[in-house]
Design a protein around this motif. Sequence first.
Motif, mmCIF file in Angstrom:
data_model
loop_
_atom_site.group_PDB
_atom_site.id
_atom_site.type_symbol
_atom_site.label_atom_id
_atom_site.label_comp_id
_atom_site.label_asym_id
_atom_site.label_seq_id
_atom_site.Cartn_x
_atom_site.Cartn_y
_atom_site.Cartn_z
ATOM 1 N N LYS A 136 0.802 -1.173 -0.097
ATOM 2 C CA LYS A 136 -0.130 -0.091 0.098
ATOM 3 C C LYS A 136 0.804 1.158 -0.057
ATOM 4 O O LYS A 136 1.705 1.440 1.072
ATOM 5 C CB LYS A 136 -0.775 -0.008 1.066
ATOM 6 C CG LYS A 136 -1.923 1.067 1.058
ATOM 7 C CD LYS A 136 -2.425 1.358 2.443
ATOM 8 C CE LYS A 136 -3.466 2.602 2.606
ATOM 9 N NZ LYS A 136 -3.906 2.740 3.674
ATOM 10 N N LEU A 137 0.834 2.109 -0.926
ATOM 11 C CA LEU A 137 1.243 3.203 -1.169
ATOM 12 C C LEU A 137 0.606 4.355 -0.840
ATOM 13 O O LEU A 137 -0.285 4.593 -1.063
ATOM 14 C CB LEU A 137 1.938 3.350 -2.766
ATOM 15 C CG LEU A 137 2.884 2.509 -2.943
ATOM 16 C CD1 LEU A 137 3.179 2.915 -4.708
ATOM 17 C CD2 LEU A 137 4.110 2.482 -2.582
ATOM 18 N N ASN A 138 1.135 5.154 0.158
ATOM 19 C CA ASN A 138 0.757 6.500 0.763
ATOM 20 C C ASN A 138 0.903 7.633 -0.283
ATOM 21 O O ASN A 138 2.078 8.203 0.129
ATOM 22 C CB ASN A 138 0.811 6.799 2.215
ATOM 23 C CG ASN A 138 0.253 5.823 3.105
ATOM 24 O OD1 ASN A 138 -0.882 4.908 2.646
ATOM 25 N ND2 ASN A 138 1.043 5.279 4.235
ATOM 26 N N GLN A 168 -3.797 17.872 -0.874
ATOM 27 C CA GLN A 168 -3.172 17.638 0.240
ATOM 28 C C GLN A 168 -1.777 17.975 0.571
ATOM 29 O O GLN A 168 -1.515 18.588 1.420
ATOM 30 C CB GLN A 168 -3.113 15.938 0.371
ATOM 31 C CG GLN A 168 -4.539 15.017 0.568
ATOM 32 C CD GLN A 168 -4.307 13.678 0.662
ATOM 33 O OE1 GLN A 168 -3.545 13.116 -0.195
ATOM 34 N NE2 GLN A 168 -4.829 12.912 1.529
ATOM 35 N N LYS A 169 -1.132 18.150 -0.620
ATOM 36 C CA LYS A 169 0.158 18.582 -0.538
ATOM 37 C C LYS A 169 0.100 20.049 -0.442
ATOM 38 O O LYS A 169 0.786 20.955 0.336
ATOM 39 C CB LYS A 169 0.983 18.131 -2.010
ATOM 40 C CG LYS A 169 1.388 16.788 -2.029
ATOM 41 C CD LYS A 169 2.222 16.674 -3.448
ATOM 42 C CE LYS A 169 2.613 15.325 -3.381
ATOM 43 N NZ LYS A 169 3.136 14.985 -4.885
ATOM 44 N N LEU A 170 -0.773 20.739 -0.958
ATOM 45 C CA LEU A 170 -0.936 22.410 -1.086
ATOM 46 C C LEU A 170 -1.374 22.611 0.390
ATOM 47 O O LEU A 170 -1.013 23.576 0.917
ATOM 48 C CB LEU A 170 -1.744 22.526 -2.096
ATOM 49 C CG LEU A 170 -1.336 22.719 -3.492
ATOM 50 C CD1 LEU A 170 -2.465 23.145 -4.453
ATOM 51 C CD2 LEU A 170 -0.230 23.552 -3.554
ATOM 52 N N THR A 195 7.330 8.966 6.984
ATOM 53 C CA THR A 195 7.762 10.280 6.894
ATOM 54 C C THR A 195 8.402 10.701 5.596
ATOM 55 O O THR A 195 8.828 10.035 4.705
ATOM 56 C CB THR A 195 8.669 10.637 7.962
ATOM 57 O OG1 THR A 195 9.726 10.084 7.857
ATOM 58 C CG2 THR A 195 8.000 10.377 9.302
ATOM 59 N N ILE A 196 8.312 12.002 5.216
ATOM 60 C CA ILE A 196 8.793 12.576 4.097
ATOM 61 C C ILE A 196 10.352 13.177 4.174
ATOM 62 O O ILE A 196 10.294 13.836 5.127
ATOM 63 C CB ILE A 196 7.876 13.495 3.367
ATOM 64 C CG1 ILE A 196 6.489 12.806 2.893
ATOM 65 C CG2 ILE A 196 8.741 13.939 2.063
ATOM 66 C CD1 ILE A 196 5.534 13.787 2.422
ATOM 67 N N SER A 197 11.227 12.582 3.591
ATOM 68 C CA SER A 197 12.395 13.331 3.727
ATOM 69 C C SER A 197 12.613 14.529 3.361
ATOM 70 O O SER A 197 11.877 15.074 2.263
ATOM 71 C CB SER A 197 13.722 12.330 3.042
ATOM 72 O OG SER A 197 13.390 12.568 1.551
ATOM 73 N N HIS A 198 13.675 15.349 3.782
ATOM 74 C CA HIS A 198 13.807 16.725 3.339
ATOM 75 C C HIS A 198 14.002 16.633 1.872
ATOM 76 O O HIS A 198 13.362 17.480 1.257
ATOM 77 C CB HIS A 198 14.974 17.209 4.097
ATOM 78 C CG HIS A 198 14.612 17.621 5.579
ATOM 79 N ND1 HIS A 198 15.280 16.834 6.655
ATOM 80 C CD2 HIS A 198 13.782 18.745 6.153
ATOM 81 C CE1 HIS A 198 14.727 17.405 7.621
ATOM 82 N NE2 HIS A 198 13.886 18.549 7.597
ATOM 83 N N SER A 199 14.691 15.894 1.441
ATOM 84 C CA SER A 199 15.293 16.051 -0.157
ATOM 85 C C SER A 199 13.928 15.728 -0.823
ATOM 86 O O SER A 199 13.881 16.344 -1.900
ATOM 87 C CB SER A 199 16.204 14.919 -0.433
ATOM 88 O OG SER A 199 16.001 13.639 0.057
ATOM 89 N N ALA A 200 13.152 14.753 -0.419
ATOM 90 C CA ALA A 200 11.754 14.484 -1.372
ATOM 91 C C ALA A 200 11.062 15.589 -1.094
ATOM 92 O O ALA A 200 10.288 15.927 -2.171
ATOM 93 C CB ALA A 200 11.166 13.141 -0.551
#
Length: 98
Positions: A7-9, A15-17, A42-47
């Motif tokens: 399952k990919l979130n 949602q991003k905005l 969690t989303i990495s800084h680079s992503a």
Amino acid sequence: MSGVKRKLNILNVKQKLEILRKLDNGESARTDEEDVLNERNTISHSAALQSVETLIDYMGQRGFDYCDITAVRKICIDIRQEMNKEQKQRRMTDFLKQ
């Protein structure tokens, strides 16, 4: 493949905005109803930086207002500052471990 499905979130543009708007206002990006960014995902800084830079490109192509693009560029600066802060902290920790 062994038939295992992951399952990919994936966040949609809305949602991003919303997350970017909340972060820009100094609010938490988390919501009670939908915890998009949890400890396992969690989303990495680079992503995050890459996503924001892509958003800037999109906004430029679509003719968004200069003020809006500038606000999003500010987010890039904030992400880079956080990356630098974490890198310094990691270097200090590594140095102290020696």
